[in-house]
Design an enzyme around this catalytic site. Structure first.
Site, mmCIF file in Angstrom:
data_model
loop_
_atom_site.group_PDB
_atom_site.id
_atom_site.type_symbol
_atom_site.label_atom_id
_atom_site.label_comp_id
_atom_site.label_asym_id
_atom_site.label_seq_id
_atom_site.Cartn_x
_atom_site.Cartn_y
_atom_site.Cartn_z
ATOM 1 N N ASP A 25 0.870 -1.176 0.000
ATOM 2 C CA ASP A 25 0.000 0.000 0.000
ATOM 3 C C ASP A 25 0.907 1.227 0.000
ATOM 4 O OD1 ASP A 25 -1.801 2.025 0.367
ATOM 5 O OD2 ASP A 25 -2.558 1.333 2.307
ATOM 6 N N LYS A 86 2.655 11.305 -3.284
ATOM 7 C CA LYS A 86 1.629 10.625 -4.086
ATOM 8 C C LYS A 86 0.742 11.623 -4.814
ATOM 9 C CE LYS A 86 -1.856 6.957 -3.493
ATOM 10 N NZ LYS A 86 -2.404 5.996 -2.500
ATOM 11 N N GLU A 183 -7.347 0.414 -4.642
ATOM 12 C CA GLU A 183 -7.333 0.322 -3.181
ATOM 13 C C GLU A 183 -8.661 -0.176 -2.598
ATOM 14 O OE1 GLU A 183 -6.012 4.228 -2.201
ATOM 15 O OE2 GLU A 183 -3.944 3.844 -2.854
ATOM 16 N N ASP A 205 -13.138 4.910 1.098
ATOM 17 C CA ASP A 205 -11.681 4.954 1.264
ATOM 18 C C ASP A 205 -11.198 6.399 1.305
ATOM 19 O OD1 ASP A 205 -8.966 4.683 1.211
ATOM 20 O OD2 ASP A 205 -8.859 3.497 -0.618
#
Length: 622
Positions: A25, A86, A183, A205
């Site tokens: 992850d 990210k 994800e 999420d």
């Protein structure tokens, strides 16, 4: 007599060998790696005996520091300490500028923004690779062997460029990527296999930098994504920014020092986390010039100042349900993923929206990595007794530009991947020997309102009359969500193809805005499409009539007829740029009526030419 297969301890032969594979992850705030041991997924601890590795990299002249040590230095060396990288993956300089004041020296490089550091110029791919390299080494040391590969998770709303950037970072880090996995889907795998769940689930999420919502149908071993939506620039970082802005205003802080900005945001995150278990929280901020401030915040204040962010997360949820053709009553459970879902008012808002409690029996920080590890174990060929089938989807439609600037959708959004779909197109002009192919992504009717992904050319088409050539364009989206496009002229066999690697990803909010705009501008888009189609028809008719006059006008038209047709062309030509669709259509009809007799004469001549020299007996035998 039975034969026993014998091997030295620790050296079992290939058929019995457990291949080492992990799930990673790669998060905005924290990253972690997990694997399957003895049939169960577990997170591997790092050198600090912690499951989470802060996604922070500090660059020194002769050293690269990753994790907790780098995180501790972000206030003293903000320009060389990269956090939340990210958010920069697959982004251009114009995109990252929308994140507000950042301490980095950005360089506007082709393809993707870069950052100037003491150790040289670094791209987001380089920074991500440094994080992934630490995770790979951590896994190989913990498992005492070399990895055969890894499943790396990405937000469901990452576009082609962001996915490719993630894959490139893994390759640089020495990781064989078995699969890029969305994800929310990874989280569903962890819940589905851990709890043997069945039914329809919503995976909410909310991570450090991105938000995804996926609606999945789970049966034993089958995970079908019905719809996905999200906001690529909504995450825990935005809640920190809200607290920081509140304190700046409250205390009259005007310091522009990058280190002080980092200190303030670190304190904001600290207090935010306290408020998940406390009604009131406080901390002390010491600025670079020595002044100290007492920082206080209550739950009620925090909830009030960030209520708009919470409500913003519910809008994609409503759209995903609509796309899946479901209501809240059809949802059997809500899986909460990402550290930001620990915020109590986020949990409360989701519970109130769905009318049922959320599932929290798995750690929201770990669940994505655990699901990725289960998928990695299966892809590595390790038999677990569970057959696992993933049916994921693409978040936005993929298509081509056609005449008039129209976007022709080839693969609609929420189509299950992997998928391949072909569509035929043709040439626009007589003798056309090449075709420019423009690949776009989005939900709007016009190309200018969609995202450009790639452009390439198909050359060597045999010259034919307009509309005679048959060009088959095939779109193929693989299991990682990456696109390739091939074009082939079916008569000659001439072909070309391209792996779509756009220069950089969608900007902040751009994907979410694409979907929002597709609904709010539906009527305008439909009207624009009709107008564009009428314009294309008008141009084609004018060109065809002018070509016919040039060829046969002298012999098949008298002076009055020629004048009438030319007058109709003259009336239609300016309308193409100025008139509405109805007016253009009416004038196209008028030009067609004016040329009816001329067209009939040309047809008669063509037939006569074709029959010239043939006998009746020859015709009867046909």
């Amino acid at each position: 007599m039975a034969l026993m297969q014998i091997a030295e301890p620790g050296e079992s032969t290939a058929p019995h060998q457990h291949r080492l594979a992990v799930g990673i992850d790669l998060g905005t705030t924290n990253s972690l790696v997990a694997t399957v041991k003895s049939g169960a997924a577990e997170v591997l601890l790092n050198h600090d005996s912690q499951p989470l590795l802060p996604s922070v990299v500090r660059y020194l002249k002769d050293q690269t520091v990753v994790g907790a040590e780098a995180k501790a230095a972000q206030a003293i060396d903000p320009q060389n300490t990269i956090v939340s990288v990210k958010r920069f993956m697959g982004r251009g300089i114009a995109d990252v500028a929308k994140y507000g004041a950042l301490p980095y020296k950005f360089i506007d490089a082709p393809g993707m923004v870069k950052i100037e550091t003491t150790a040289g110029v670094k791209s987001p791919v380089d920074v991500s690779a440094d994080i992934l390299r630490v995770l790979r080494i951590q896994a190989e040391e913990a498992l005492a062997g070399e990895l055969v590969g890894a499943v790396i998770t990405v937000p469901a709303y990452f576009d082609d460029a962001q996915r490719q950037a993630t894959k490139d970072a893994a390759n640089i880090a020495g990781i064989n990527v078995l699969r890029l996995l969305n994800e929310p889907t990874a989280a569903a795998i962890a819940y589905g296999l851990d709890n043997e769940s069945k039914g329809t689930f919503a995976v909410f999420d909310l991570g450090g930098g991105t938000f995804d919502i996926s609606i999945l149908k789970l049966t034993k071993g089958v995970f079908e994504v019905l719809a996905t939506n999200g906001d690529s620039s909504l995450g825990g970082d935005d809640f920190d920014q809200a607290i920081g802005a509140h304190w700046r205003k409250q205390l009259g802080l005007a310091s522009a020092d990058h280190g002080d900005t980092r200190r303030l945001l670190m304190k904001a995150r600290e207090v935010k986390e306290m408020l998940t278990t406390q009604v009131n929280a406080e901390s002390t901020l010491k600025l670079s010039y020595g002044q100290e401030f007492k920082l206080r915040l209550s739950q009620d204040e925090f909830w009030a100042m960030t209520q708009a962010l919470v409500q913003r997360s519910l809008q994609p949820v409503k759209k995903a349900l609509r796309d899946a053709k479901l209501g809240v009553a059809d949802i059997d459970g809500i899986v909460m993923v990402g550290g930001a879902t620990r915020m109590l008012h986020v949990q409360r808002a989701v519970t109130e929206f769905f009318g049922k409690p959320t599932l929290n029996n798995l750690d929201p920080d770990k669940v994505v990595a655990l699901g990725a590890a289960i998928q990695a174990n299966a892809l590595a060929g390790n038999r677990t007794g569970e057959d696992l089938l993933l049916l994921d989807v693409i978040p936005l439609s993929l298509g081509l530009e056609t005449m008039g600037g129209l976007a022709e959708k080839v693969i609609p959004r929420n189509s299950t991947i992997p998928i391949a779909r072909a569509q035929e197109f043709t040439t626009y002009k007589d003798g056309q020997t090449a075709m420019a192919i423009h690949v776009v992504q989005g939900e709007r009717e016009l190309v200018k309102d969609c995202r450009s992904l790639a452009k390439f050319e198909l050359r060597g088409i045999p010259p034919m009359v307009a509309g005679a050539a048959r060009i088959q364009v095939t779109f193929q989206v693989d299991a990682d969500g990456l696109l390739s496009v091939a074009a082939r002229e079916t008569v000659s066999g001439v072909s070309t193809q391209i792996e779509v690697k756009p220069s950089y990803g969608l900007s902040d909010n751009e994907i979410a805005e694409m979907l929002k705009a597709s609904f709010s501008h539906a009527k305008d888009d439909a009207d624009a499409r009709v107008l564009s189609e009428e314009k294309v028809d008008a141009v084609r008719l004018i060109e065809a009539v002018q070509a016919a006059i040039k060829r046969d006008g002298d012999t098949l038209l008298d002076t009055a007829e020629r004048a009438e047709i030319l007058a109709a062309i003259a009336a239609l030509t300016p309308m193409i740029e100025t008139a509405d669709a109805r007016t253009i259509k009416a004038q196209v009809a008028e030009l067609s009526r004016t040329t009816e007799n001329f067209a009939a004469r040309r047809m008669d001549r063509s037939v006569a030419d074709a029959l010239k020299g043939k006998r009746v007996e020859d015709m009867q035998s046909l």
